[in-house]
Design a protein around this motif. Structure first.
Motif, PDB file in Angstrom:
ATOM      1  N   LEU A 251       1.348  -1.319   0.156  1.00  0.00           N
ATOM      2  CA  LEU A 251      -0.091  -0.386  -0.476  1.00  0.00           C
ATOM      3  C   LEU A 251       0.922   1.489  -0.519  1.00  0.00           C
ATOM      4  N   GLY A 252       0.126   2.835  -1.067  1.00  0.00           N
ATOM      5  CA  GLY A 252       0.948   3.620  -0.806  1.00  0.00           C
ATOM      6  C   GLY A 252       2.427   3.249  -1.468  1.00  0.00           C
ATOM      7  N   ARG A 253       2.765   4.915  -1.820  1.00  0.00           N
ATOM      8  CA  ARG A 253       4.349   4.915  -2.303  1.00  0.00           C
ATOM      9  C   ARG A 253       5.138   6.200  -1.704  1.00  0.00           C
ATOM     10  N   ILE A 254       6.265   6.354  -1.982  1.00  0.00           N
ATOM     11  CA  ILE A 254       6.942   7.386  -1.734  1.00  0.00           C
ATOM     12  C   ILE A 254       8.169   7.577  -2.655  1.00  0.00           C
ATOM     13  N   GLY A 255       8.550   9.016  -2.197  1.00  0.00           N
ATOM     14  CA  GLY A 255       9.023   9.446  -3.438  1.00  0.00           C
ATOM     15  C   GLY A 255       9.337  11.188  -2.822  1.00  0.00           C
ATOM     16  N   THR A 256       9.693  11.244  -4.356  1.00  0.00           N
ATOM     17  CA  THR A 256      10.162  12.892  -3.664  1.00  0.00           C
ATOM     18  C   THR A 256      10.066  13.886  -5.118  1.00  0.00           C
ATOM     19  N   ILE A 257       9.740  15.208  -4.937  1.00  0.00           N
ATOM     20  CA  ILE A 257       8.773  15.916  -5.509  1.00  0.00           C
ATOM     21  C   ILE A 257      10.178  16.198  -6.548  1.00  0.00           C
ATOM     22  N   GLU A 258       9.698  17.264  -7.814  1.00  0.00           N
ATOM     23  CA  GLU A 258      11.150  17.651  -8.308  1.00  0.00           C
ATOM     24  C   GLU A 258      11.851  19.333  -7.779  1.00  0.00           C
ATOM     25  N   GLN A 259      10.904  20.221  -7.393  1.00  0.00           N
ATOM     26  CA  GLN A 259      10.759  21.054  -6.485  1.00  0.00           C
ATOM     27  C   GLN A 259      10.169  21.115  -5.233  1.00  0.00           C
ATOM     28  N   GLU A 260      11.328  21.150  -4.617  1.00  0.00           N
ATOM     29  CA  GLU A 260      11.332  21.818  -2.990  1.00  0.00           C
ATOM     30  C   GLU A 260      10.721  23.150  -2.612  1.00  0.00           C
ATOM     31  N   MET A 261       9.338  22.706  -1.713  1.00  0.00           N
ATOM     32  CA  MET A 261       8.698  23.578  -1.748  1.00  0.00           C
ATOM     33  C   MET A 261       8.090  23.460  -0.419  1.00  0.00           C
ATOM     34  N   THR A 262       7.361  24.711   0.453  1.00  0.00           N
ATOM     35  CA  THR A 262       7.158  24.847   1.360  1.00  0.00           C
ATOM     36  C   THR A 262       5.472  23.849   2.026  1.00  0.00           C
ATOM     37  N   LEU A 263       5.386  23.840   3.141  1.00  0.00           N
ATOM     38  CA  LEU A 263       3.787  23.219   3.238  1.00  0.00           C
ATOM     39  C   LEU A 263       3.005  23.365   2.940  1.00  0.00           C
ATOM     40  N   HIS A 264       3.022  25.124   3.413  1.00  0.00           N
ATOM     41  CA  HIS A 264       1.957  25.423   2.523  1.00  0.00           C
ATOM     42  C   HIS A 264       1.344  25.023   1.239  1.00  0.00           C
ATOM     43  N   ASP A 265       2.781  25.897   0.154  1.00  0.00           N
ATOM     44  CA  ASP A 265       2.107  25.925  -1.028  1.00  0.00           C
ATOM     45  C   ASP A 265       3.034  24.133  -1.985  1.00  0.00           C
ATOM     46  N   PHE A 266       2.933  23.136  -0.852  1.00  0.00           N
ATOM     47  CA  PHE A 266       2.937  21.696  -1.216  1.00  0.00           C
ATOM     48  C   PHE A 266       1.401  21.460  -1.193  1.00  0.00           C
ATOM     49  N   ALA A 267      -0.049  21.799  -0.156  1.00  0.00           N
ATOM     50  CA  ALA A 267      -0.584  21.332   0.284  1.00  0.00           C
ATOM     51  C   ALA A 267      -1.909  22.445  -0.455  1.00  0.00           C
ATOM     52  N   LEU A 268      -1.581  23.472  -1.009  1.00  0.00           N
ATOM     53  CA  LEU A 268      -1.789  24.019  -2.608  1.00  0.00           C
ATOM     54  C   LEU A 268      -1.746  23.353  -3.670  1.00  0.00           C
ATOM     55  N   TYR A 269      -0.455  22.655  -3.960  1.00  0.00           N
ATOM     56  CA  TYR A 269      -0.346  21.697  -5.136  1.00  0.00           C
ATOM     57  C   TYR A 269      -0.768  20.221  -4.834  1.00  0.00           C
ATOM     58  N   VAL A 270      -1.376  20.354  -3.430  1.00  0.00           N
ATOM     59  CA  VAL A 270      -1.320  18.983  -3.922  1.00  0.00           C
ATOM     60  C   VAL A 270      -3.328  18.687  -4.024  1.00  0.00           C
ATOM     61  N   LYS A 271      -3.857  19.968  -3.935  1.00  0.00           N
ATOM     62  CA  LYS A 271      -5.242  20.221  -3.842  1.00  0.00           C
ATOM     63  C   LYS A 271      -5.320  20.688  -5.154  1.00  0.00           C
ATOM     64  N   ASP A 272      -4.711  21.305  -6.049  1.00  0.00           N
ATOM     65  CA  ASP A 272      -4.505  21.427  -7.890  1.00  0.00           C
ATOM     66  C   ASP A 272      -4.619  19.883  -7.784  1.00  0.00           C
ATOM     67  N   LYS A 273      -3.737  19.372  -8.235  1.00  0.00           N
ATOM     68  CA  LYS A 273      -2.837  18.020  -8.779  1.00  0.00           C
ATOM     69  C   LYS A 273      -3.995  16.651  -8.351  1.00  0.00           C
ATOM     70  N   LEU A 274      -4.723  16.902  -7.449  1.00  0.00           N
ATOM     71  CA  LEU A 274      -6.391  15.877  -7.133  1.00  0.00           C
ATOM     72  C   LEU A 274      -7.460  16.387  -7.267  1.00  0.00           C
ATOM     73  N   GLN A 275      -7.344  17.513  -7.202  1.00  0.00           N
ATOM     74  CA  GLN A 275      -8.651  18.272  -8.005  1.00  0.00           C
ATOM     75  C   GLN A 275      -9.519  18.134  -7.047  1.00  0.00           C
TER      76      GLN A 275
END
Length: 369
Positions: free
Chosen positions: A244-268
């Motif tokens: 179950l689940g996966r773990i990996g890295t994103i290409e560009q490091e970002m803040t948690l706040h920006d990453f949360a918005l990134y998740v919202k956008d990417k997962l729609q």
């Protein structure tokens, strides 16, 4: 392209996400109706609600593949004035079968968790929570040189010889085989009662133990001999591990706040919940579809900066923050990614005369204001 029954299609589908990958007790498989019929159209859905079934009726679907099993616990009765009973009634009346692929679809390569990881553009992904291990075996078969390619291709097509991103891996050495056909035999080569020497190839390949039956069947069908000489050995090579689940890295490091918005956008999704320091830097990401409360420790042990999962409990979030693990919760319904994802995958890979459609019905019980 040829018309196929539901049993033929599900046999093919289960090669993609084997039932053996499901966690113990998960109620997967056929839940409503029959597969002993022709299937022309399959609808993919996250949940099976009355509206989903009505959509399937309108779309003239013969089979629904659902990620969440509509019958999760044994039924004591079926009341057609109750929502669950109405779903069953509609399916039976309109001859629509319902098949559930739950944790086996989570675990399998290209399944729900890989879809989520791909949507988040994770690189160098690994399994987050190992749940299934399949020991490797080696097949050694002796075959006349002129028939080597047929046998090699047959066992490769049956799934043998997969190593990493390569398929049909095998090795051959030439030699001389000897045998004397006895009375009652019907030799492909040689004469009854006479010793025969034949130029043969020793063909070797590996396969996970769970596909032993189909590999042997393919080998025996392709081999010209009446009696086939072959051996199967356990090998010390690392077992195939799924989970179950996966773990990996994103290409560009970002803040948690920006990453949360990134998740919202990417997962729609309509919104996300976040816990942790908004300015904390995120690079290594763990993701697990559905309810991931039990797996916080896996994400922490594997060095995740943030764990993306649904249905996070209040006290679990408190504990995670105390241990330095950031969380982003896009909700359980983030798994809706499997609807179009699986429909596209099946459309591309299935060679049967079947069409596939993703359900457009929104079954999310929550609304973001």
């Amino acid at each position: 392209m040829s018309k196929q029954s539901g049993t033929d299609f599900i046999k093919w589908f289960e090669d993609f996400c084997p039932p053996s990958y499901a966690v113990e007790g998960d109620p997967i498989g056929l839940q409503i109706g029959t597969l002993h019929k022709e299937v022309k159209k399959v609808m993919i859905t996250l949940d099976v609600s009355e509206d989903v079934v009505k959509e399937a009726i309108k779309e003239q679907a013969d089979l629904i593949i659902a990620h969440h099993p509509p019958i999760f616990r044994p039924l004591k009765k079926v009341e057609t004035n109750h929502p669950s009973g109405k779903v069953i009634e509609l399916c039976v009346k309109h001859d629509i079968a319902v098949y559930a692929a739950h944790t086996n679809l989570d675990v399998t390569d290209g399944g729900v968790n890989d879809m989520l990881a791909e949507a988040l553009m994770l690189k160098n992904t690994e399994v987050l929570v190992p749940t299934f291990s399949d020991p490797m075996n080696k097949l050694v078969v002796f075959v006349p040189k002129e028939h080597e390619e047929n046998v090699r291709r047959a066992v490769g097509n049956a799934g043998a010889g997969h190593i990493g991103d390569y398929s049909h891996c095998a090795f051959s050495t030439e030699g001389i085989g000897s045998f004397r056909p006895l009375e009652g035999s019907d030799p492909f080569i040689g004469t009854v009662g006479e010793l025969e020497l034949v130029h043969e190839v020793r063909l070797e390949t590996i396969f996970p133990s769970r596909i032993k039956k189909q590999v042997l069947a393919a080998m025996l069908e392709a081999h010209p001999y009446e009696e086939v000489a072959y051996d199967i050995y356990p090998v010390e090579q690392a077992s195939i591990k799924k989970g179950l689940g996966r773990i990996g890295t994103i290409e560009q490091e970002m803040t948690l706040h920006d990453f949360a918005l990134y998740v919202k956008d990417k997962l729609q999704v309509g919104g996300v919940r976040m816990s942790g320091n908004p300015q904390a830097l995120v690079k290594k990401v763990a993701v697990l579809g559905g309810d991931g409360n039990k797996f916080m420790s896996n994400a922490k042990k594997m060095g995740a900066d943030v764990f993306v999962t649904g249905d996070i409990y209040f006290h679990v979030a408190q504990d995670a923050v105390a241990e330095g693990l950031n969380l982003v919760d896009p909700g359980h319904y983030a798994e809706k990614i499997m609807k179009q994802g699986l429909a596209d995958l099946l459309e591309a890979k299935c060679k049967m005369e079947i069409s596939f459609a993703a359900s457009s019905t929104d079954t999310n019980p929550f609304v973001f204001l």
